[in-house]
Write a protein that holds these residues in place. Structure first.
Motif, PDB file in Angstrom:
ATOM      1  N   SER A 135      10.290 -17.615   3.376  1.00  0.00           N
ATOM      2  CA  SER A 135      10.402 -17.293   4.859  1.00  0.00           C
ATOM      3  C   SER A 135       9.629 -18.490   5.857  1.00  0.00           C
ATOM      4  O   SER A 135      10.018 -18.842   6.861  1.00  0.00           O
ATOM      5  N   MET A 180      14.761 -12.782   6.004  1.00  0.00           N
ATOM      6  CA  MET A 180      13.953 -12.810   4.936  1.00  0.00           C
ATOM      7  C   MET A 180      12.499 -12.091   4.941  1.00  0.00           C
ATOM      8  O   MET A 180      12.098 -11.573   4.079  1.00  0.00           O
ATOM      9  N   PRO A 181      12.006 -12.043   6.398  1.00  0.00           N
ATOM     10  CA  PRO A 181      10.622 -11.244   6.633  1.00  0.00           C
ATOM     11  C   PRO A 181      10.926  -9.659   6.168  1.00  0.00           C
ATOM     12  O   PRO A 181      10.170  -8.891   5.772  1.00  0.00           O
ATOM     13  N   THR A 215      16.496 -16.997   7.938  1.00  0.00           N
ATOM     14  CA  THR A 215      14.986 -16.880   8.514  1.00  0.00           C
ATOM     15  C   THR A 215      14.601 -15.597   9.198  1.00  0.00           C
ATOM     16  O   THR A 215      13.883 -14.897   9.046  1.00  0.00           O
ATOM     17  N   ALA A 272       8.403 -16.626  12.129  1.00  0.00           N
ATOM     18  CA  ALA A 272       9.984 -16.662  11.940  1.00  0.00           C
ATOM     19  C   ALA A 272      10.372 -15.973  13.469  1.00  0.00           C
ATOM     20  O   ALA A 272      11.480 -16.527  14.107  1.00  0.00           O
TER      21      ALA A 272
END
Length: 317
Positions: free
Chosen positions: A102, A66-67, A63, A248
């Motif tokens: 995400s 992923m962004p 998490t 997130a």
């Protein structure tokens, strides 16, 4: 049929405004994600080094990073010159995949937190997983079916080219809005029940139940729905990736906060426990009833330890 947007030597203010907005949006996403990571770096490393390896810890790491993959792909997709439609298709699919992963990881934290607040109620879990699966399936089908026929490279300004997509994400965001509204409602119901039984300050109860994390996520879902509904196409993605990043951040902040509370509540010996702290309001209610029956402090401590052990066994397989 794949449509190609022709090259224009003259760019009107409408298109130029959209391009400027896109550049600002992407840079803002990068700044927010980097700033949050820098601010929480010490807390995160304390958590990562001081907690044992579990599925939730792996979920936390995915998490968190992923962004960054999403932003990198988004920047490359929008600003890398390309006239290859196949490459555009791959980049767009990759961008959407990172976004879906995400959101899935972020919402998993809220689902687990709500599950814990409801004392691991399997009926509540079934309802949440049904809604969660609906969001996931709708996102995959709508996103990739639309992009399979309508990706196109853009080259409206010299040296500022990239790929774009006309995927209609209105339905996935509507379902996501309904799902987050359901999570907020479940948490609010639990908070009201705790407030009535404990008769404490309503603000403290809401904070303890992380209700503001849920409300913030719902706010951005509402914003995306209104953007898709009311604004022109070139503005549809204005808050899409920003919501993914905010979700997130909210999920990770909530997890860190609960992990820290859990460590303070149970001391250094249990600092390595990894997920959501026990729903304290439910324990408080049980403790009040126990004390009214005249139980001793030793018996009370045993009850707390038993509830905590049961919680770990059920939530952390």
């Amino acid at each position: 049929m794949i449509h190609v947007l022709p090259v224009h030597k003259h760019v009107d203010g409408h298109i130029l405004g959209g391009l400027v907005l896109t550049s600002f949006r992407l840079l803002l996403n990068l700044f927010v994600q980097t700033y949050d990571y820098a601010c929480s770096l010490h807390e995160e490393w304390t958590f990562l080094l001081g907690s044992r390896w579990t599925k939730v810890k792996v979920l936390y790491i995915v998490t968190r990073f992923m962004p960054f993959f999403l932003i990198t792909t988004n920047l490359y997709t929008n600003f890398t010159p390309t006239e290859n439609l196949s490459k555009c298709q791959t980049l767009i699919n990759l961008d959407l995949s990172f976004g879906i992963i995400s959101v899935t990881c972020s919402e998993s934290f809220f689902v687990l937190r709500t599950y814990a607040l409801w004392n691991n109620d399997r009926y509540v879990l079934a309802i949440m997983l049904t809604g969660f699966l609906a969001v996931l399936v709708a996102s995959i089908i709508t996103s990739f079916s639309a992009n399979a026929t309508t990706p196109y490279p853009t080259s409206t300004i010299p040296n500022i080219t990239g790929c774009s997509s006309s995927a209609d994400l209105f339905i996935p965001f509507i379902i996501l809005f309904a799902f987050e509204l359901g999570l907020l409602s479940l948490t609010l119901i639990r908070a009201i029940q705790s407030w009535r039984s404990a008769n404490g300050p309503i603000y403290a109860i809401l904070v303890k139940h992380n209700i503001f994390y849920y409300a913030c996520g719902l706010f951005f879902s509402t914003l995306n729905v209104l953007t898709l509904l009311l604004l022109d196409y070139q503005y549809h993605a204005m808050f899409r990736d920003f919501q993914f990043i905010i979700l997130a951040i909210l999920a990770l902040r909530m997890h860190l906060q609960l992990w820290q509370i859990n460590g303070h509540a149970h001391g250094p010996d249990t600092l390595m426990s990894d997920f959501m702290c026990i729903p304290l309001t439910d324990i408080s209610s049980a403790v009040v009833k126990f004390q009214l029956r005249g139980g001793s402090e030793d018996e009370l401590g045993q009850i707390r330890e038993s509830v905590y052990t049961s919680f770990r066994r059920n939530v952390l397989p």
